[in-house]
Design a protein around this motif. Structure first.
Motif, PDB file in Angstrom:
ATOM      1  N   ASP A 135      50.529  39.232  41.920  1.00 42.34           N
ATOM      2  CA  ASP A 135      50.043  40.374  42.679  1.00 42.34           C
ATOM      3  C   ASP A 135      48.997  39.882  43.667  1.00 42.34           C
ATOM      4  O   ASP A 135      48.040  39.221  43.279  1.00 42.34           O
ATOM      5  CB  ASP A 135      49.438  41.421  41.737  1.00 42.34           C
ATOM      6  N   ILE A 136      49.223  40.174  44.936  1.00 39.52           N
ATOM      7  CA  ILE A 136      48.301  39.746  45.974  1.00 39.52           C
ATOM      8  C   ILE A 136      47.453  40.935  46.391  1.00 39.52           C
ATOM      9  O   ILE A 136      47.966  42.027  46.624  1.00 39.52           O
ATOM     10  CB  ILE A 136      49.079  39.206  47.197  1.00 39.52           C
ATOM     11  N   ARG A 137      46.123  40.710  46.435  1.00 42.65           N
ATOM     12  CA  ARG A 137      45.226  41.792  46.857  1.00 42.65           C
ATOM     13  C   ARG A 137      44.689  41.479  48.250  1.00 42.65           C
ATOM     14  O   ARG A 137      44.100  40.423  48.476  1.00 42.65           O
ATOM     15  CB  ARG A 137      44.090  41.950  45.868  1.00 42.65           C
ATOM     16  N   VAL A 138      44.914  42.411  49.160  1.00 39.95           N
ATOM     17  CA  VAL A 138      44.435  42.254  50.530  1.00 39.95           C
ATOM     18  C   VAL A 138      43.317  43.262  50.753  1.00 39.95           C
ATOM     19  O   VAL A 138      43.479  44.444  50.481  1.00 39.95           O
ATOM     20  CB  VAL A 138      45.577  42.500  51.536  1.00 39.95           C
ATOM     21  N   SER A 176      57.040  39.827  43.447  1.00 42.66           N
ATOM     22  CA  SER A 176      55.603  39.876  43.710  1.00 42.66           C
ATOM     23  C   SER A 176      55.239  41.223  44.324  1.00 42.66           C
ATOM     24  O   SER A 176      56.081  41.883  44.925  1.00 42.66           O
ATOM     25  CB  SER A 176      55.203  38.770  44.679  1.00 42.66           C
ATOM     26  N   THR A 177      53.989  41.581  44.160  1.00 40.79           N
ATOM     27  CA  THR A 177      53.524  42.836  44.750  1.00 40.79           C
ATOM     28  C   THR A 177      52.315  42.566  45.621  1.00 40.79           C
ATOM     29  O   THR A 177      51.631  41.550  45.466  1.00 40.79           O
ATOM     30  CB  THR A 177      53.120  43.849  43.667  1.00 40.79           C
ATOM     31  N   LEU A 178      52.055  43.475  46.531  1.00 42.64           N
ATOM     32  CA  LEU A 178      50.892  43.361  47.399  1.00 42.64           C
ATOM     33  C   LEU A 178      50.147  44.681  47.369  1.00 42.64           C
ATOM     34  O   LEU A 178      50.733  45.741  47.552  1.00 42.64           O
ATOM     35  CB  LEU A 178      51.325  43.018  48.821  1.00 42.64           C
ATOM     36  N   THR A 179      48.854  44.595  47.084  1.00 41.90           N
ATOM     37  CA  THR A 179      48.030  45.796  47.048  1.00 41.90           C
ATOM     38  C   THR A 179      46.979  45.701  48.142  1.00 41.90           C
ATOM     39  O   THR A 179      46.305  44.686  48.254  1.00 41.90           O
ATOM     40  CB  THR A 179      47.306  45.924  45.694  1.00 41.90           C
TER      41      THR A 179
END
Lengths: 435, 318
Positions: free
Chosen positions: A42-45, A71-74
């Motif tokens: 999980d990628i946090r932006v 994968s996910t992006l938050t």
């Protein structure tokens, strides 16, 4: 009885001690992904404020999740206020976000201390190289290496609504005319120029146009403040004139939620970043639950803008080159994935979305994507042609973090003596930059 | 602390009952204490050690990311203690603010407790609920709401004043004047602290035996005398604890001031010690200096607590 009281006292003091001393502890690491399978995660932006349009956020999330199945992006929205403190704590901890946006003037505080992952020359070339906005690339460099790249540049324009102040208004040609017009448009219930006291970005053009400066390095390498210079004082006098004689805004207010007074018709001229148009020209009933109501049917509908005029007729004022850089966090748990998200944000497609929404894209070649057909976009582009930066010192972020300028301009809005405030301000800036 | 004060007593009584024996290490008490000692060591001990170490180093942002820190001896302390405009001004301001807040909190809290003793069941419940709600409100949320109440353009206070006086108060900035800023801050803090004091005082006051008060009344003591000479001595230890707690809470107040500074006011004129440490450390990245201020501050707080705790213990032993 005796014993009970004793115990009560000691328990109370122990609790107190514990409370007093652990108030600053932080904790939590929710990223427990297995190290063997670095391919997904999980990628946090972290994006700041509402500057990045929703279309771009949507594009980033869907593109990333399509390209990296599993994968996910938050996207986590942070507030600009107190950003330096917050980034410092989170980027150095074990729960660091992966990709972060940072104000261009704040970059050096982080690049100089190793908070960001280095961007190699090869990566730099593939992400845009010489096509990137030069001033912002420099803001993200340290020791001749790249750490943060330009994200977008913003510019400021002066907004007004003809239905609120009459369509016969002539756009002022010089800064002095702007001041006079602003004062004459003020009534008991309406600001000629709406100017909350903490808004220092808007004050800089007045300093620069009058020949003043923020701070400059002398031959010995020492920083010298320029608010007390002749031009600086002349600029501050004009600022005070507008703040006290043209504005009804709170003298210690911040430049947040500017659409509220504007939509009430309490504002004639509003100098603000160009993205404020999306807040003003928004429906009265927000479409999303967390949306902000605007006034599309009244003052938002005919919203228009002009670039702040310069000292001489026919010129635009030098304005602050605001904008953002983005970087991959050094302590990201998933540097490879984080870099992929970073690449999407630097891509032509993503940057075009930013441009279409009125922001100045990170790549010079995409500037034509900024819509040319409406006066607000034109005003933004015209203003962006003549920009200046804050002093190029890694300590400048500390000046901002300490709210030195906010405090000084609040005093000016409050009617304090300009000379005294300028002298104090210079001393404070010199103290920080030379420390 | 309790172990050191209680030890002599057990020794004495042991000597009186049994013939002298070889002393065995008291395993059981220490075993029982161990879990809490470990928790305290991790949560309180480690941060203190880290803080003290940091206060002797040049510790900036780069050190956060793993660069070795340089030892500077007492440099940080010297810099802090000679900073009259910064540290000493802020400290003095914090003390004055604390004194006002503690005095008001204790006064209003005690009055509310006395009120609750007189009230009937229904009203007492109502007051209790009201106090609980104020107490349950998170400090940040409370401050934001109070900030709205005093908002320059849209605040209730300015609107009411405009209606009552007929003059235009709209746009009046309450927080820009440091004195008014601290008045608003005092309201917020006292409002949040009164419930705890009121409940604790109420609990203490209701434990006073009714016959003592009745006897005093028969002897001709008026309400003021009864309060001063009977009630206060009975709850003295409670008052002491409350005052010490309030002093510490109000001295290190952070959230309310920090949030209120975001709403308005001039920071450099309204910093209290907690906010000052935060600005020095978190905002500017001078962790070593901030550490030195914190250590000095911890000693000040310890001194205050120590004085009061000793005072109580001495009175107990009389």
């Amino acid at each position: 009885m005796k014993r009970n009281r004793l115990v009560a006292t000691s328990v109370a003091s122990t609790i107190t001690l514990a409370l007093a001393l652990t108030a600053c502890s932080t904790g939590g690491n929710d990223n427990g992904s297995g190290e063997g399978e670095a391919a997904t995660g999980d990628i946090r932006v972290w994006l700041n404020g509402s500057d990045t349009p929703d279309a771009a956020r949507e594009y980033l999330k869907t593109t990333f999740e399509e390209e990296n199945p599993g994968s996910t992006l938050t996207i986590e929205e942070q507030s600009w206020t107190g950003l330096v403190d917050k980034l410092t704590t989170s980027l150095s901890g074990s729960d660091s976000p992966d990709v972060v946006e940072v104000g261009n003037t704040q970059s050096p505080a982080f690049t100089s201390a190793g908070f960001f992952r280095e961007i190699t020359e090869e990566e730099f070339q593939s992400l845009g190289g010489d096509d990137l906005l030069q001033g912002f690339v420099e803001a993200g460099d340290w020791d001749e290496k790249h750490y943060a790249l330009p994200y977008y540049a913003g510019s400021r324009a002066v907004f007004y609504s003809p239905s609120a102040i009459g369509s016969d208004i002539t756009v002022p040609a010089t800064l002095d005319e702007y001041v006079e017009l602003g004062k004459s448009l003020k009534t008991d219930s309406r600001s000629g120029v709406y100017w909350p006291g903490q808004d220092w970005y808007n004050a800089l053009p007045f300093i620069w146009e009058n020949g003043g400066f923020i701070a400059e390095q002398n031959d010995a390498g020492e920083w010298e403040g320029g608010f007390s210079s002749e031009g600086g004082l002349a600029g501050l006098a004009q600022v005070q004139d507008l703040m006290t004689n043209a504005s009804l805004a709170p003298k210690d207010g911040q430049e947040t939620d500017l659409q509220v007074p504007f939509c009430e018709g309490k504002v004639a001229f509003l100098s603000a970043p160009t993205w404020i148009q999306w807040s003003i020209n928004a429906p009265e009933e927000p479409e999303t639950p967390d949306g902000v109501p605007g006034c599309a049917s009244t003052y938002g509908g005919d919203l228009t803008a002009f670039p702040l005029p310069g000292k001489e007729a026919g010129t635009t004022a030098q304005v602050f080159a605001g904008g953002s850089n983005i970087a991959v966090a050094q302590k990201s748990n998933n540097p490879e994935l984080a870099f992929k998200a970073f690449e999407i944000m630097m891509s032509d497609e993503y940057q075009t979305i930013l441009a279409e929404n009125g922001l100045i894209p990170a790549k010079v070649s995409l500037a034509s994507a900024v819509p040319q057909d409406n006066p607000i976009a034109q005003a933004g582009v015209a203003a962006a042609a003549n920009t200046r930066l804050t002093p190029a010192s890694p300590k400048w972020a500390d000046v901002e973090a300490q709210n030195v300028l906010q405090s000084a301009f609040t005093k000016i809005a409050n009617g304090d003596d300009v000379k005294t405030v300028a002298a104090e301000l210079d001393a404070k800036i010199e103290e920080i930059l030379n420390s | 602390m309790s172990s050191t004060t209680l030890e002599p007593r057990t020794e004495r009584s042991g000597a009186a009952v049994r013939p002298p024996k070889k002393r065995r290490p008291p395993v059981l008490p220490w075993t029982l204490l161990l879990p809490s000692l470990v928790v305290l060591g991790v949560l309180v001990g480690y941060p203190i050690v880290r803080l003290v170490v940091m206060s002797f180093q040049k510790y900036e942002r780069a050190q956060l990311m793993g660069q070795p820190a340089e030892w500077v001896g007492f440099d940080n302390y010297a810099q802090v203690l000679t900073d009259v405009d910064g540290f000493w001004t802020v400290l003095l301001r914090s003390f004055l603010f604390m004194v006002v807040c503690v005095a008001l909190t204790m006064l209003i809290g005690t009055l509310v407790a006395l009120l609750m003793m007189r009230l009937g069941k229904g009203f007492r419940l109502l007051v209790s609920i009201g106090l609980l709600l104020a107490w349950a409100m998170p400090a940040l949320a409370g401050t934001v709401v109070w900030g709205w109440i005093f908002d320059s353009d849209y605040g209730v206070v300015n609107n009411l004043l405009t209606k009552i006086t007929g003059e235009n108060w709209l746009g009046h900035a309450w927080l820009i004047n440091p004195l008014l800023f601290f008045t608003v801050a005092t309201i917020i803090i006292v409002w949040g602290a009164v419930p705890f004091v009121a409940f604790t005082m109420y609990a203490g006051l209701t434990q006073i035996p009714g016959e003592v008060l009745e006897a005093a009344q028969l002897d001709g003591a008026g309400p003021v005398k009864r309060f001063r000479l009977i009630m206060v001595p009975y709850v003295r230890s409670i008052i002491t604890v409350l005052v010490v707690l309030s002093i510490i809470w109000d001295l290190r107040v952070f959230t309310q001031i920090y949030a209120l500074q975001d709403i308005g006011g001039i920071r450099e004129q309204t910093n209290t010690i907690g906010v000052y440490i935060y600005q020095m450390g978190m905002a500017q990245g001078h962790y070593g200096l901030a550490g030195a201020i914190s250590v000095i501050f911890v000693f000040i707080m310890l001194a205050i607590s120590f004085y009061y705790v000793r005072q109580t213990v001495r009175e107990e032993e009389l």
